[in-house]
Scaffold this active site. Structure first.
Site, PDB file in Angstrom:
ATOM      1  N   SER A 155     -33.653  -0.313 -63.796  1.00  0.00           N
ATOM      2  CA  SER A 155     -34.016  -1.205 -62.678  1.00  0.00           C
ATOM      3  C   SER A 155     -35.068  -0.497 -61.849  1.00  0.00           C
ATOM      4  O   SER A 155     -35.201   0.742 -61.915  1.00  0.00           O
ATOM      5  CB  SER A 155     -32.774  -1.446 -61.810  1.00  0.00           C
ATOM      6  OG  SER A 155     -33.135  -2.015 -60.565  1.00  0.00           O
ATOM      7  N   TYR A 168     -24.661   0.581 -57.151  1.00  0.00           N
ATOM      8  CA  TYR A 168     -25.603   0.093 -58.176  1.00  0.00           C
ATOM      9  C   TYR A 168     -26.804   1.034 -58.286  1.00  0.00           C
ATOM     10  O   TYR A 168     -27.185   1.459 -59.388  1.00  0.00           O
ATOM     11  CB  TYR A 168     -26.051  -1.322 -57.801  1.00  0.00           C
ATOM     12  CG  TYR A 168     -27.008  -1.978 -58.772  1.00  0.00           C
ATOM     13  CD1 TYR A 168     -26.537  -2.683 -59.877  1.00  0.00           C
ATOM     14  CD2 TYR A 168     -28.392  -1.913 -58.579  1.00  0.00           C
ATOM     15  CE1 TYR A 168     -27.414  -3.313 -60.760  1.00  0.00           C
ATOM     16  CE2 TYR A 168     -29.272  -2.535 -59.456  1.00  0.00           C
ATOM     17  CZ  TYR A 168     -28.777  -3.234 -60.537  1.00  0.00           C
ATOM     18  OH  TYR A 168     -29.649  -3.849 -61.411  1.00  0.00           O
TER      19      TYR A 168
END
Ligand code: NAD
Length: 270
Positions: A155, A168
């Site tokens: 990401s 996350y």
């Protein structure tokens, strides 16, 4: 529909979390370029079957397997089924990921652990099983220059801090060194390991961030290219990254983010 070719013909692939979003687009793209694909899902059997149908309707080969990537026995059983059916694997995409958001002061150990288990431990287990199979099988230069290819779905939060999503962001930062260290260790086996770092891509994981015109306009403030990405963007990149055209790339994160990592706050000169 993704572009098609025979670039990955004769190769066997496994994509985790392929019943929706980015994973399903990656599975469809790999198949469109000739790979036979294992479509992994955690709970959404209907979603996985729809992806299998899309691939087989287009003349490709695919089958669905349920497995929780954070469960070692489950994951090993999925690899066993894949290898039993296909004989081996050449391409593995560790895509599964979740968000369990909470302000840091309120984040529970359970919320922290759940995300670590799926996003980071799940990637460790997936990479280890993939690499074990590639080393067991050994080179097949007539099929592909590399003995095996792995993509970690990372990401932009591998490098962009993310308040309210500390669990996350920590997993995506962890994936950076998991990817680089395994790429370094396994390169002598001719195994290539890279990450894709998506920016904002329209999928169920971030539905609230793009599903209304107001939300989308706000999101576009973070994207210099002024377009929210779609899963097919990532599918096309993945199909190229595991092909022989990208044979000299290993240990890299390729950000596909419309410029989200370009400090958009400085767009007007700062
Ligand atoms: P998604 O929710 O559609 O996909 C996540 C997938 O992971 C689902 O198919 C889900 O079933 C699977 N999954 C969850 N827990 C699992 C488990 N225990 N075992 C096996 N599979 C499991 O969302 P997405 O956006 O397609 O996410 C795919 C990946 O892309 C994730 O790793 C996510 O972090 C990453 N990503 C997405 C974006 C984005 O903007 N959508 C941006 C950056 C990174």
């Amino acid at each position: 529909m993704p572009t098609s070719s025979s670039r990955l013909a004769g190769q066997y692939a496994l994509v985790t979390g392929a019943s929706s979003g980015i994973g399903s687009a990656v599975a469809v793209a790999l198949a469109a370029h000739g790979a036979a694909v294992v479509v992994n899902y955690a709970h959404d059997e209907d979603g996985a079957n729809a992806v299998v149908k899309e691939i087989t309707d287009a003349g490709g080969t695919a089958f669905a397997v349920q497995a929780d990537v954070s469960d070692e026995a489950d994951l090993q059983d999925m690899f066993r089924q894949a290898i039993e059916r296909f004989g081996t694997l050449h391409i593995v995409v560790a895509n599964s990921g979740i968000q369990v958001d909470a302000p840091f002061l309120e984040m529970t150990l359970e919320q922290w652990q759940k995300v670590i288990n799926v996003n980071l431990t799940g990637q460790f287990l997936t990479l280890r099983e993939a690499a074990r199979e590639f080393v067991r099988r050994g080179p097949q230069p007539e099929v592909s220059k590399a003995t095996g290819k792995i993509i970690c779905m990372s990401s932009v939060h591998e490098v962009i801090p993310w308040a309210g999503h500390v669990n996350y962001a920590a997993t995506k930062g962890g994936i950076l060194q998991l990817m680089k260290s395994t790429a370094q260790e396994l390169a002598p086996h001719k195994i290539r390991i890279n990450s894709i770092g998506p920016g904002a891509i329209k999928t169920p994981i971030n539905h609230d961030a793009w599903s209304t015109p107001e939300a989308e306009a706000k999101l576009l403030e973070l994207i210099p290219y002024k377009r929210v990405g779609v899963p097919e963007d990532i599918g096309n990149l993945a199909a190229w990254l595991v092909s022989d055209e990208a044979d000299y790339i290993t240990g890299q994160t390729i950000f596909m983010d419309g410029g989200m990592t370009l400090y958009p706050g400085f767009e007007a000169g700062g």
